[in-house]
Design a protein around this motif. Sequence first.
Motif, mmCIF file in Angstrom:
data_model
loop_
_atom_site.group_PDB
_atom_site.id
_atom_site.type_symbol
_atom_site.label_atom_id
_atom_site.label_comp_id
_atom_site.label_asym_id
_atom_site.label_seq_id
_atom_site.Cartn_x
_atom_site.Cartn_y
_atom_site.Cartn_z
ATOM 1 N N MET A 26 0.816 -1.218 0.000
ATOM 2 C CA MET A 26 0.000 0.000 0.000
ATOM 3 C C MET A 26 0.850 1.270 0.000
ATOM 4 N N TRP A 27 2.152 1.115 0.296
ATOM 5 C CA TRP A 27 3.034 2.282 0.343
ATOM 6 C C TRP A 27 4.078 2.272 -0.762
ATOM 7 N N GLN A 28 3.905 1.403 -1.739
ATOM 8 C CA GLN A 28 4.933 1.242 -2.765
ATOM 9 C C GLN A 28 5.219 2.545 -3.502
ATOM 10 N N HIS A 29 4.196 3.380 -3.676
ATOM 11 C CA HIS A 29 4.381 4.632 -4.413
ATOM 12 C C HIS A 29 5.222 5.644 -3.642
ATOM 13 N N LEU A 30 5.466 5.379 -2.354
ATOM 14 C CA LEU A 30 6.242 6.308 -1.524
ATOM 15 C C LEU A 30 7.719 5.937 -1.450
ATOM 16 N N ILE A 31 8.035 4.718 -1.855
ATOM 17 C CA ILE A 31 9.413 4.239 -1.735
ATOM 18 C C ILE A 31 10.337 5.057 -2.639
ATOM 19 N N GLY A 32 11.460 5.469 -2.089
ATOM 20 C CA GLY A 32 12.437 6.218 -2.874
ATOM 21 C C GLY A 32 13.095 7.301 -2.052
ATOM 22 N N GLY A 33 13.814 8.159 -2.730
ATOM 23 C CA GLY A 33 14.569 9.216 -2.065
ATOM 24 C C GLY A 33 13.897 10.561 -2.168
ATOM 25 N N GLN A 34 14.712 11.605 -2.276
ATOM 26 C CA GLN A 34 14.198 12.957 -2.210
ATOM 27 C C GLN A 34 13.311 13.336 -3.392
ATOM 28 N N GLU A 35 13.368 12.553 -4.463
ATOM 29 C CA GLU A 35 12.464 12.816 -5.576
ATOM 30 C C GLU A 35 11.006 12.582 -5.181
ATOM 31 N N ASN A 36 10.793 11.869 -4.061
ATOM 32 C CA ASN A 36 9.441 11.594 -3.571
ATOM 33 C C ASN A 36 9.034 12.521 -2.432
ATOM 34 N N LYS A 37 9.765 13.581 -2.242
ATOM 35 C CA LYS A 37 9.520 14.470 -1.101
ATOM 36 C C LYS A 37 8.077 14.979 -1.057
ATOM 37 N N GLU A 38 7.531 15.383 -2.201
ATOM 38 C CA GLU A 38 6.169 15.903 -2.221
ATOM 39 C C GLU A 38 5.145 14.822 -1.904
ATOM 40 N N ALA A 39 5.405 13.610 -2.357
ATOM 41 C CA ALA A 39 4.495 12.506 -2.051
ATOM 42 C C ALA A 39 4.505 12.192 -0.556
ATOM 43 N N GLN A 74 0.748 23.295 8.780
ATOM 44 C CA GLN A 74 1.327 23.147 7.448
ATOM 45 C C GLN A 74 2.770 23.644 7.424
ATOM 46 N N GLY A 75 3.018 24.742 8.130
ATOM 47 C CA GLY A 75 4.376 25.271 8.205
ATOM 48 C C GLY A 75 5.323 24.337 8.926
ATOM 49 N N ILE A 76 4.837 23.726 10.003
ATOM 50 C CA ILE A 76 5.650 22.762 10.749
ATOM 51 C C ILE A 76 5.967 21.556 9.862
ATOM 52 N N LEU A 77 4.949 21.073 9.147
ATOM 53 C CA LEU A 77 5.147 19.925 8.265
ATOM 54 C C LEU A 77 6.152 20.260 7.165
ATOM 55 N N ASP A 78 6.067 21.459 6.609
ATOM 56 C CA ASP A 78 7.025 21.878 5.578
ATOM 57 C C ASP A 78 8.462 21.809 6.107
ATOM 58 N N SER A 79 8.646 22.274 7.344
ATOM 59 C CA SER A 79 9.990 22.270 7.942
ATOM 60 C C SER A 79 10.502 20.851 8.138
ATOM 61 N N ILE A 80 9.618 19.957 8.531
ATOM 62 C CA ILE A 80 10.004 18.560 8.714
ATOM 63 C C ILE A 80 10.402 17.941 7.377
ATOM 64 N N ILE A 81 9.620 18.214 6.343
ATOM 65 C CA ILE A 81 9.855 17.612 5.032
ATOM 66 C C ILE A 81 11.187 18.053 4.432
ATOM 67 N N THR A 82 11.663 19.244 4.776
ATOM 68 C CA THR A 82 12.965 19.677 4.252
ATOM 69 C C THR A 82 14.080 18.738 4.677
ATOM 70 N N GLN A 83 13.859 17.964 5.751
ATOM 71 C CA GLN A 83 14.876 17.049 6.280
ATOM 72 C C GLN A 83 14.745 15.639 5.721
ATOM 73 N N PHE A 84 13.766 15.406 4.853
ATOM 74 C CA PHE A 84 13.502 14.049 4.351
ATOM 75 C C PHE A 84 14.662 13.513 3.518
ATOM 76 N N ILE A 85 14.975 12.234 3.739
ATOM 77 C CA ILE A 85 16.044 11.555 2.995
ATOM 78 C C ILE A 85 15.492 10.442 2.112
ATOM 79 N N LYS A 86 14.751 9.481 2.711
ATOM 80 C CA LYS A 86 14.274 8.350 1.916
ATOM 81 C C LYS A 86 13.108 7.653 2.614
ATOM 82 N N ALA A 87 12.394 6.851 1.818
ATOM 83 C CA ALA A 87 11.285 6.045 2.327
ATOM 84 C C ALA A 87 11.492 4.594 1.906
ATOM 85 N N GLU A 88 11.266 3.675 2.840
ATOM 86 C CA GLU A 88 11.393 2.246 2.585
ATOM 87 C C GLU A 88 10.219 1.524 3.234
ATOM 88 N N VAL A 89 10.003 0.293 2.836
ATOM 89 C CA VAL A 89 9.017 -0.567 3.487
ATOM 90 C C VAL A 89 9.740 -1.817 3.958
#
Length: 215
Positions: A1-14, A29-44
């Motif tokens: 169910m999370w396969q579309h989220l797997i990947g690196g910073q190219e998936n930041k918006e997802a 929304q502002g807090i979430l934006d700040s958190i997302i700037t630190q995103f590296i990758k998503a795995e399952v």
Amino acid sequence: MWQHLIGGQENKEAIREHLGFMAKTEEDQGILDSIITQFIKAEVNNEQLLLTFQHAEYDDEEVVLECKAPFKAEKGPASWVDLAAMHNGIAWESLGGGYLGFNGIQKNGFAIDQSWDYSYLEEAEEENEEFINSLKENGYGVEDTEEIIGYGQNWVIAHPGQMNQLGEPTLYFVSHGDCEAVLIEEAQNFEMGQVLLRVIAEYMLDDDYFDETYN
């Protein structure tokens, strides 16, 4: 169910869109934006969505949010149920030991306790006299308190007989040091997802949203 989220910073918006369930206001929304700037990758892995972020203060440290599978509880505080319906548990390992984050809930709506023991409140009986009396006045005892958010070696517990502005149990912070239950004032009008969003930001971004909490 999370396969579309797997990947690196190219998936930041997802990833931002996926975590949007925690954001209800413009401030959120502002807090979430700040958190997302630190995103590296998503795995399952092991039926969990693992979201890795760079810690804002420590360059050599990463924060891995372990997001568990969705779960539909039959009852419980509305915002707890809504959060569990997305991920019934979102937690990460603390540099200081233990885990932080939303513990998740059971089918009956009660929190999944991780390390909480209500006898901690009795260890500081004098400091917790008002809290314990409030429980008794509402037909409860210390054994009815629940750990809904783990805070490293500390806890955020719910008062079952004292409702916040949303009609949900009020949240108290309890330190393993003094075991005193302290009302989290700023959480009084927040849904559980909004509380969790701020707990993540406090840890990952080294920001302050709740005066009463610390790790």
